[in-house]
Design a protein around this motif. Structure first.
Motif, PDB file in Angstrom:
ATOM      1  N   TYR A 229      -2.625  -8.617  -3.304  1.00  0.00           N
ATOM      2  CA  TYR A 229      -1.707  -7.605  -2.976  1.00  0.00           C
ATOM      3  C   TYR A 229      -1.797  -6.634  -4.203  1.00  0.00           C
ATOM      4  O   TYR A 229      -0.489  -5.791  -4.239  1.00  0.00           O
ATOM      5  CB  TYR A 229      -0.613  -7.609  -2.448  1.00  0.00           C
ATOM      6  N   GLY A 230      -2.791  -6.728  -5.029  1.00  0.00           N
ATOM      7  CA  GLY A 230      -2.732  -5.727  -6.393  1.00  0.00           C
ATOM      8  C   GLY A 230      -1.611  -6.217  -7.451  1.00  0.00           C
ATOM      9  O   GLY A 230      -1.001  -7.430  -7.281  1.00  0.00           O
ATOM     10  N   ASP A 231      -1.369  -5.264  -8.246  1.00  0.00           N
ATOM     11  CA  ASP A 231      -0.075  -5.650  -9.285  1.00  0.00           C
ATOM     12  C   ASP A 231       1.129  -5.711  -8.682  1.00  0.00           C
ATOM     13  O   ASP A 231       1.585  -4.792  -7.750  1.00  0.00           O
ATOM     14  CB  ASP A 231      -0.238  -4.726 -10.329  1.00  0.00           C
ATOM     15  N   ILE A 232       1.700  -6.640  -9.107  1.00  0.00           N
ATOM     16  CA  ILE A 232       3.003  -7.070  -8.507  1.00  0.00           C
ATOM     17  C   ILE A 232       4.090  -6.906  -9.838  1.00  0.00           C
ATOM     18  O   ILE A 232       3.853  -7.537 -10.896  1.00  0.00           O
ATOM     19  CB  ILE A 232       3.280  -8.341  -7.934  1.00  0.00           C
ATOM     20  N   PHE A 233       5.191  -6.111  -9.835  1.00  0.00           N
ATOM     21  CA  PHE A 233       5.945  -5.950 -10.929  1.00  0.00           C
ATOM     22  C   PHE A 233       7.183  -7.136 -10.950  1.00  0.00           C
ATOM     23  O   PHE A 233       7.701  -7.402 -12.202  1.00  0.00           O
ATOM     24  CB  PHE A 233       6.780  -4.610 -11.144  1.00  0.00           C
ATOM     25  N   CYS A 234       7.349  -7.760  -9.951  1.00  0.00           N
ATOM     26  CA  CYS A 234       8.428  -8.592  -9.879  1.00  0.00           C
ATOM     27  C   CYS A 234       8.312  -9.746  -8.810  1.00  0.00           C
ATOM     28  O   CYS A 234       7.837  -9.564  -7.687  1.00  0.00           O
ATOM     29  CB  CYS A 234       9.701  -8.011  -9.759  1.00  0.00           C
ATOM     30  N   PHE A 235       8.423 -10.938  -9.371  1.00  0.00           N
ATOM     31  CA  PHE A 235       8.656 -12.207  -8.278  1.00  0.00           C
ATOM     32  C   PHE A 235      10.223 -12.587  -8.458  1.00  0.00           C
ATOM     33  O   PHE A 235      10.766 -12.740  -9.569  1.00  0.00           O
ATOM     34  CB  PHE A 235       7.947 -13.462  -8.582  1.00  0.00           C
ATOM     35  N   TRP A 236      10.795 -12.307  -7.207  1.00  0.00           N
ATOM     36  CA  TRP A 236      12.280 -12.652  -7.288  1.00  0.00           C
ATOM     37  C   TRP A 236      12.543 -13.847  -6.441  1.00  0.00           C
ATOM     38  O   TRP A 236      12.403 -14.041  -5.325  1.00  0.00           O
ATOM     39  CB  TRP A 236      12.956 -11.517  -6.580  1.00  0.00           C
TER      40      TRP A 236
ATOM     41  N   ASP B 121       0.853  -1.156  -0.072  1.00  0.00           N
ATOM     42  CA  ASP B 121      -0.098  -0.100   0.065  1.00  0.00           C
ATOM     43  C   ASP B 121       0.885   1.285  -0.079  1.00  0.00           C
ATOM     44  O   ASP B 121       0.488   2.192  -0.737  1.00  0.00           O
ATOM     45  CB  ASP B 121      -0.840  -0.067   1.128  1.00  0.00           C
ATOM     46  N   ALA B 122       1.965   1.111   0.626  1.00  0.00           N
ATOM     47  CA  ALA B 122       2.805   2.385   0.654  1.00  0.00           C
ATOM     48  C   ALA B 122       3.428   2.762  -0.585  1.00  0.00           C
ATOM     49  O   ALA B 122       3.566   3.691  -0.956  1.00  0.00           O
ATOM     50  CB  ALA B 122       3.804   2.295   1.931  1.00  0.00           C
ATOM     51  N   CYS B 123       3.897   1.464  -1.207  1.00  0.00           N
ATOM     52  CA  CYS B 123       4.340   1.758  -2.528  1.00  0.00           C
ATOM     53  C   CYS B 123       3.413   2.330  -3.565  1.00  0.00           C
ATOM     54  O   CYS B 123       3.868   3.305  -4.268  1.00  0.00           O
ATOM     55  CB  CYS B 123       4.853   0.258  -3.052  1.00  0.00           C
ATOM     56  N   ARG B 124       2.187   1.977  -3.457  1.00  0.00           N
ATOM     57  CA  ARG B 124       1.160   2.573  -4.384  1.00  0.00           C
ATOM     58  C   ARG B 124       1.027   4.039  -4.015  1.00  0.00           C
ATOM     59  O   ARG B 124       0.784   4.692  -4.890  1.00  0.00           O
ATOM     60  CB  ARG B 124      -0.206   1.754  -4.396  1.00  0.00           C
ATOM     61  N   ARG B 125       0.870   4.563  -2.664  1.00  0.00           N
ATOM     62  CA  ARG B 125       0.702   5.786  -2.120  1.00  0.00           C
ATOM     63  C   ARG B 125       1.884   6.588  -2.706  1.00  0.00           C
ATOM     64  O   ARG B 125       1.777   7.832  -3.071  1.00  0.00           O
ATOM     65  CB  ARG B 125       0.513   5.897  -0.810  1.00  0.00           C
ATOM     66  N   GLY B 126       3.036   6.002  -2.669  1.00  0.00           N
ATOM     67  CA  GLY B 126       4.047   6.739  -3.160  1.00  0.00           C
ATOM     68  C   GLY B 126       4.548   6.791  -4.516  1.00  0.00           C
ATOM     69  O   GLY B 126       5.584   7.147  -4.946  1.00  0.00           O
ATOM     70  N   GLY B 127       3.782   5.900  -5.341  1.00  0.00           N
ATOM     71  CA  GLY B 127       3.997   6.098  -6.747  1.00  0.00           C
ATOM     72  C   GLY B 127       5.137   5.274  -7.430  1.00  0.00           C
ATOM     73  O   GLY B 127       5.493   5.263  -8.379  1.00  0.00           O
ATOM     74  N   ILE B 128       5.418   4.132  -6.676  1.00  0.00           N
ATOM     75  CA  ILE B 128       6.570   3.236  -6.981  1.00  0.00           C
ATOM     76  C   ILE B 128       5.807   1.859  -7.146  1.00  0.00           C
ATOM     77  O   ILE B 128       4.794   1.471  -6.529  1.00  0.00           O
ATOM     78  CB  ILE B 128       7.828   3.149  -6.345  1.00  0.00           C
ATOM     79  N   LYS B 129       6.369   0.890  -8.041  1.00  0.00           N
ATOM     80  CA  LYS B 129       5.943  -0.200  -8.039  1.00  0.00           C
ATOM     81  C   LYS B 129       6.397  -1.341  -6.882  1.00  0.00           C
ATOM     82  O   LYS B 129       7.324  -0.962  -6.056  1.00  0.00           O
ATOM     83  CB  LYS B 129       6.445  -1.122  -9.221  1.00  0.00           C
ATOM     84  N   PHE B 130       5.688  -2.483  -6.761  1.00  0.00           N
ATOM     85  CA  PHE B 130       5.902  -3.256  -5.683  1.00  0.00           C
ATOM     86  C   PHE B 130       6.271  -4.709  -6.103  1.00  0.00           C
ATOM     87  O   PHE B 130       5.876  -5.171  -6.922  1.00  0.00           O
ATOM     88  CB  PHE B 130       4.611  -3.514  -4.532  1.00  0.00           C
ATOM     89  N   GLY B 131       7.153  -5.321  -5.431  1.00  0.00           N
ATOM     90  CA  GLY B 131       7.717  -6.744  -5.977  1.00  0.00           C
ATOM     91  C   GLY B 131       7.777  -7.522  -4.694  1.00  0.00           C
ATOM     92  O   GLY B 131       8.049  -7.168  -3.684  1.00  0.00           O
ATOM     93  N   VAL B 132       7.922  -8.862  -5.161  1.00  0.00           N
ATOM     94  CA  VAL B 132       7.993 -10.044  -3.922  1.00  0.00           C
ATOM     95  C   VAL B 132       9.195 -10.879  -4.036  1.00  0.00           C
ATOM     96  O   VAL B 132       9.387 -11.219  -5.343  1.00  0.00           O
ATOM     97  CB  VAL B 132       6.529 -10.786  -3.976  1.00  0.00           C
ATOM     98  N   TYR B 133       9.635 -11.005  -2.981  1.00  0.00           N
ATOM     99  CA  TYR B 133      10.811 -12.158  -2.728  1.00  0.00           C
ATOM    100  C   TYR B 133      10.137 -13.281  -1.964  1.00  0.00           C
ATOM    101  O   TYR B 133       9.645 -12.912  -0.817  1.00  0.00           O
ATOM    102  CB  TYR B 133      11.948 -11.608  -2.325  1.00  0.00           C
TER     103      TYR B 133
END
Length: 470
Positions: free
Chosen positions: A160-167, A116-128
């Motif tokens: 958790y919405g759109d995720i740009f990367c799974f690492w 949620d903080a990433c989306r508020r801040g206008g950056i993308k979120f990814g998952v490890y």
């Protein structure tokens, strides 16, 4: 078998997917290693840790995002589960998670707060998500563990919405039963392609490859077009960190420095677009350790890594670990903010608009002016049959310059192999492959005629980006 000429034409025809193109444009993004190890002061937990240990008293994901953005990073990847198996979200498939911690009385969800903080801040979120799990008893049993891992991937992919990367890293140690799991990578990929089709799958994945070290070192020629065998996840895993010794993060191995030259790809049956990611940490360790508060990389050190990675056709993944309070430490924030200021200063004044620009050749649809128009989808291309070319910028008066930035039009392939930059008849710099971006820095010179010579290309060279900075 293709002839050498056919093989080079084949290599030049390999192009990225839309998801790879979108990832490449991010260039610089963050890792945040946070979890049980933060509270035990370890790098690798063993899975026996009490969930009661996890209790940040001031977790502020918006502060993480602000620190990341201050350096110019455009995304953040969170260690949702590390090797100890402790989950930072209330997974329905294990008790080893935040739901059994005292943090927020077991009602907290770090993944939710960070995404949620990433989306508020206008950056993308990814998952490890670590495939190695030292807590779960099913690890090493084959399908039962794969079912569990896929269930967790599904939770993260759908909640958790759109995720740009799974690492995925290559760690594959023993579980509680003394056995190692044989990961069903193709099954994991299929689930993610269905649930998050725009996400890139990194390192032990088919979209983005690991540069081969954690020290921030990039190859001199970082090709995106490489033999298909480099996508083998088990091959990647064998070169990854094998022990919790704290030394791997600064080790550079000189092997495989060349993975995409003409000589290397000559006999490859299949080539793929598999671009490089450089990963390293702002500290010696990946998790926060208070004794490392005086060992944070300076902005100058980080700038060198940034220019060597982003400026050599790779992306940069920089780890910034939150502390036990759940905040990025002051020293780390200071380095990041100073780094961002340095990057902005270097790239503040593009002087190409002051110059008259010409190219020795071009096809009619793609004149040299399309390399400097600031548009991602327009580009210059040399005349058909040209595998070298020269671009000249003439300034009306002496102009001080110290940096040239080049970028190819990747939807038509990676083609440029080498080149030179000349300032009023004197060679100022040399470069190898260009790809998404090549940053050429040199001693500042006062120049009236700046010449960019493309000395070798696999087929007609292209440029979507040509910038010159003071």
């Amino acid at each position: 078998m293709r002839t050498p000429e056919e093989q080079i034409r084949y290599a030049a025809s390999i192009t990225p997917s839309l998801r790879q193109l979108a990832w490449q444009q991010l260039e610089f993004y963050a890792f945040t290693h946070f979890g049980m190890n933060t509270f035990t002061n370890r790098e690798w937990g063993d899975g026996t840790e009490d969930p009661a240990l996890f209790n940040p008293d001031a977790l502020d994901a918006d502060q993480w995002v602000a620190a990341v953005k201050s350096a110019g990073m455009k995304a953040l990847i969170l260690t949702c589960k590390h090797h100890d198996g402790f989950c930072l979200w209330p997974s329905a498939y294990t008790e080893h998670s935040v739901k059994n911690s005292p943090w927020k009385d077991g009602k907290g969800d770090v993944v939710r707060e960070v995404s949620d903080a990433c989306r508020r801040g206008g950056i993308k979120f990814g998952v490890y998500l670590s495939p190695w799990d030292r807590h779960d008893a099913r690890y090493g049993q084959g399908k039962p563990y794969d079912d569990y891992f896929v269930s967790q991937l599904t939770e993260l992919s759908t909640n958790y919405g759109d995720i740009f990367c799974f690492w995925f890293d290559g760690a594959c140690g023993e579980g509680k039963n003394g056995k190692k799991q044989i990961y069903d990578w193709e099954r994991y990929y299929a689930v993610l392609r269905k649930l998050q089709p725009n996400a890139v799958l990194n390192v032990c994945g088919p979209d983005v490859r690991w540069c081969g070290n954690e020290a921030g070192h990039c190859r001199k020629a970082e090709w995106s077009v490489v033999p298909a065998e480099l996508r083998d996840a088990e091959r990647t895993a064998s070169k990854s960190q094998q022990a919790d010794d704290g030394k791997f993060s600064r080790k550079i191995d000189s092997q495989d420095e060349d993975i995409g030259s003409r000589a290397v790809i000559r006999n490859a049956r299949e080539l793929v677009w598999y671009p490089s990611e450089v990963d390293t940490s702002i500290r010696t360790g990946w998790f926060y350790h208070p004794e490392e508060d005086t060992d944070v990389r300076t902005a100058g050190e980080l700038l060198d890594i940034y220019l060597d990675a982003v400026g050599a056709n790779a992306s940069l993944l920089l780890n910034i670990p939150p502390d036990t309070h759940g905040r990025i430490a002051a020293a780390d924030c200071a380095s990041l903010a100073e780094l961002g200021a340095k990057i902005r200063q270097i790239f503040a004044d593009n002087v190409t608009e002051k110059a008259e620009i010409t190219a020795d050749s071009a096809i009619a649809q793609h004149p040299i002016t399309q390399a400097v128009d600031g548009m991602a989808n327009t580009y210059w291309q040399a005349a058909y049959g040209q595998e070298s070319d020269t671009i000249t910028l003439k300034f009306p008066e002496l102009q001080k310059v110290s940096c040239v930035v080049l970028g190819e039009h990747l939807p038509t392939g990676q083609r440029i192999e080498s080149g030179e930059i000349w300032a009023d008849g004197s060679k100022a710099a040399e470069f190898t492959v260009v790809g998404h971006k090549r940053i050429c820095r040199f001693t500042p010179v006062d120049v009236q005629t700046l010449t960019i010579k493309i000395t070798a290309s696999r087929t007609e060279p292209t440029l979507r980006l040509l910038e010159v900075y003071q």
